[in-house]
Design a protein around this motif. Sequence first.
Motif, PDB file in Angstrom:
ATOM      1  N   SER A  70       0.904  -1.302   0.142  1.00  0.00           N
ATOM      2  CA  SER A  70       0.020  -0.015   0.005  1.00  0.00           C
ATOM      3  C   SER A  70       0.796   1.238   0.096  1.00  0.00           C
ATOM      4  N   SER A  71       2.243   1.082   0.221  1.00  0.00           N
ATOM      5  CA  SER A  71       2.919   2.276   0.310  1.00  0.00           C
ATOM      6  C   SER A  71       3.360   2.975  -1.048  1.00  0.00           C
ATOM      7  N   ASP A  72       3.552   3.955  -0.963  1.00  0.00           N
ATOM      8  CA  ASP A  72       3.764   4.749  -2.424  1.00  0.00           C
ATOM      9  C   ASP A  72       5.377   4.886  -2.582  1.00  0.00           C
ATOM     10  N   GLU A  73       5.996   4.733  -1.313  1.00  0.00           N
ATOM     11  CA  GLU A  73       7.486   4.827  -1.579  1.00  0.00           C
ATOM     12  C   GLU A  73       8.245   3.373  -1.193  1.00  0.00           C
ATOM     13  N   ASP A  74       7.453   2.346  -1.384  1.00  0.00           N
ATOM     14  CA  ASP A  74       8.100   1.040  -1.366  1.00  0.00           C
ATOM     15  C   ASP A  74       8.843   0.688  -2.337  1.00  0.00           C
ATOM     16  N   ASP A  75      10.293   0.298  -2.010  1.00  0.00           N
ATOM     17  CA  ASP A  75      11.200   0.024  -3.225  1.00  0.00           C
ATOM     18  C   ASP A  75      11.728  -1.615  -2.775  1.00  0.00           C
ATOM     19  N   THR A  76      10.856  -2.635  -2.092  1.00  0.00           N
ATOM     20  CA  THR A  76      11.176  -3.758  -1.947  1.00  0.00           C
ATOM     21  C   THR A  76      11.147  -4.548  -3.114  1.00  0.00           C
ATOM     22  N   GLN A  77      12.207  -5.281  -3.370  1.00  0.00           N
ATOM     23  CA  GLN A  77      12.212  -6.182  -4.515  1.00  0.00           C
ATOM     24  C   GLN A  77      11.698  -7.607  -4.309  1.00  0.00           C
ATOM     25  N   THR A  78      10.837  -7.949  -5.279  1.00  0.00           N
ATOM     26  CA  THR A  78      10.262  -9.265  -5.127  1.00  0.00           C
ATOM     27  C   THR A  78      11.136 -10.209  -5.132  1.00  0.00           C
ATOM     28  N   PRO A  79      11.051 -11.422  -4.556  1.00  0.00           N
ATOM     29  CA  PRO A  79      12.051 -12.499  -4.571  1.00  0.00           C
ATOM     30  C   PRO A  79      11.716 -13.117  -5.869  1.00  0.00           C
ATOM     31  N   SER A  80      12.659 -13.818  -6.337  1.00  0.00           N
ATOM     32  CA  SER A  80      12.755 -14.561  -7.466  1.00  0.00           C
ATOM     33  C   SER A  80      12.034 -16.022  -7.364  1.00  0.00           C
ATOM     34  N   GLU A  81      11.568 -16.601  -8.425  1.00  0.00           N
ATOM     35  CA  GLU A  81      11.126 -17.883  -8.068  1.00  0.00           C
ATOM     36  C   GLU A  81      12.178 -18.964  -7.590  1.00  0.00           C
ATOM     37  N   LEU A  82      13.392 -18.745  -8.091  1.00  0.00           N
ATOM     38  CA  LEU A  82      14.405 -19.476  -7.655  1.00  0.00           C
ATOM     39  C   LEU A  82      14.737 -19.637  -6.169  1.00  0.00           C
ATOM     40  N   GLU A  83      14.595 -18.107  -5.787  1.00  0.00           N
ATOM     41  CA  GLU A  83      14.767 -18.005  -4.212  1.00  0.00           C
ATOM     42  C   GLU A  83      13.614 -18.592  -3.602  1.00  0.00           C
ATOM     43  N   LEU A  84      12.411 -18.353  -3.907  1.00  0.00           N
ATOM     44  CA  LEU A  84      11.253 -18.923  -3.244  1.00  0.00           C
ATOM     45  C   LEU A  84      11.311 -20.522  -3.275  1.00  0.00           C
ATOM     46  N   MET A  85      11.817 -21.201  -4.493  1.00  0.00           N
ATOM     47  CA  MET A  85      11.733 -22.566  -4.602  1.00  0.00           C
ATOM     48  C   MET A  85      12.880 -23.083  -3.323  1.00  0.00           C
ATOM     49  N   GLN A  86      14.032 -22.408  -3.448  1.00  0.00           N
ATOM     50  CA  GLN A  86      15.281 -22.856  -2.583  1.00  0.00           C
ATOM     51  C   GLN A  86      14.676 -22.942  -1.150  1.00  0.00           C
ATOM     52  N   ALA A  87      14.055 -21.783  -0.840  1.00  0.00           N
ATOM     53  CA  ALA A  87      13.406 -21.666   0.698  1.00  0.00           C
ATOM     54  C   ALA A  87      12.233 -22.472   1.033  1.00  0.00           C
ATOM     55  N   LEU A  88      11.440 -23.143  -0.022  1.00  0.00           N
ATOM     56  CA  LEU A  88      10.353 -24.081   0.336  1.00  0.00           C
ATOM     57  C   LEU A  88      10.816 -25.243   0.474  1.00  0.00           C
TER      58      LEU A  88
END
Length: 343
Positions: A70-88
């Motif tokens: 909801s933030s206008d100033e949010d610059d958080t990068q979305t994790p890649s599918e590879l990062e999500l797969m490795q974490a899971l």
Amino acid sequence: MTNAKHAAPAVPAWVPVEVRNYVFHTEQGQPIRGLARSQACHPSTIMRQIRKVEQRRDDPLVDHAIRCLSSDEDDTQTPSELELMQALRRLAMPHALLAIAMGMKQGVILHDTPSGEPDRGTPLSRETAQTLALRGWIAGSQTTAKVLRYRITPAGRAALRDLVARSENHARAMAEAPAGFEGAADRDGPWGGGAKAIRAPVQESPVVALARRKDQSGAPFLNRAMVRAAERLREDYEIAQIGRHDRGSSRPDWEGILKAVETHAPVTMPEGDIARFVTEALSFLGPGLSEVAFRCCCLLDGLETCEKQMGWAARSGKVVLRIALQRLVLFYEDRGTLGPKIG
């Protein structure tokens, strides 16, 4: 429509539909009936979704993720599918949990086992943890503790299977030629011809399955360091495969590398630092051990398949694989790179 004086921030497409509707209504002021008309559903459906997400905001990770959306100033990068797969993949291991303290930039994936074996943990970035929580792939039992604990959900396990399948399909689609890893009874080195191509399956890693078994003394057949070394080899292999697509470089000749190791011939190093690192690890293992490690850790071939393709006696593969993983631990510890590359 929204009454804001400026354009509302866009919501990424990966965000679940119920969270999108929640943000559109509560943060951007869009009416429920308008959202229902745009999605061809009843307003009560949108209302139930909003109430469900409102209850989930008791989870600090979900609440912070929604605030970022909801933030206008949010610059958080979305994790890649590879990062999500490795974490899971790490969270799907037996007794695994994610521990993260509020205000910290990183959490850690631990194994809550009664054996008391020390675990240095695997770091996981807060952004990745928030994405997992927002998608409902991890869930915590406490929401007010100083250190929050999360475990993988059934939806997270289903998502892991889907991510692994997509990763393997992408690798096969981008390959210049069909998979060339073949074996037969008449073998000249580790990669004889005549059998059907071996493809990496989507099921659980044979190393993880073997780690659940016990030896004669009751201890795990594979200790945590061996499992971590196998996961690290698999991750390096995946990164090397994905990296070559991004750079447009040629496919590493894993068949030729393993043949060179088997015959003690000079090994030609492939392009890319990660591919060279995998090659160094295979060379360190030596003949026989390098092939079983590559098949089980990288291609995720089962032990029975390896025994059949390599001409070994039944039930001998697990012993050879354990020896290979013991040497692989020495390789990574000697270079100080045993921890998986996520987070």
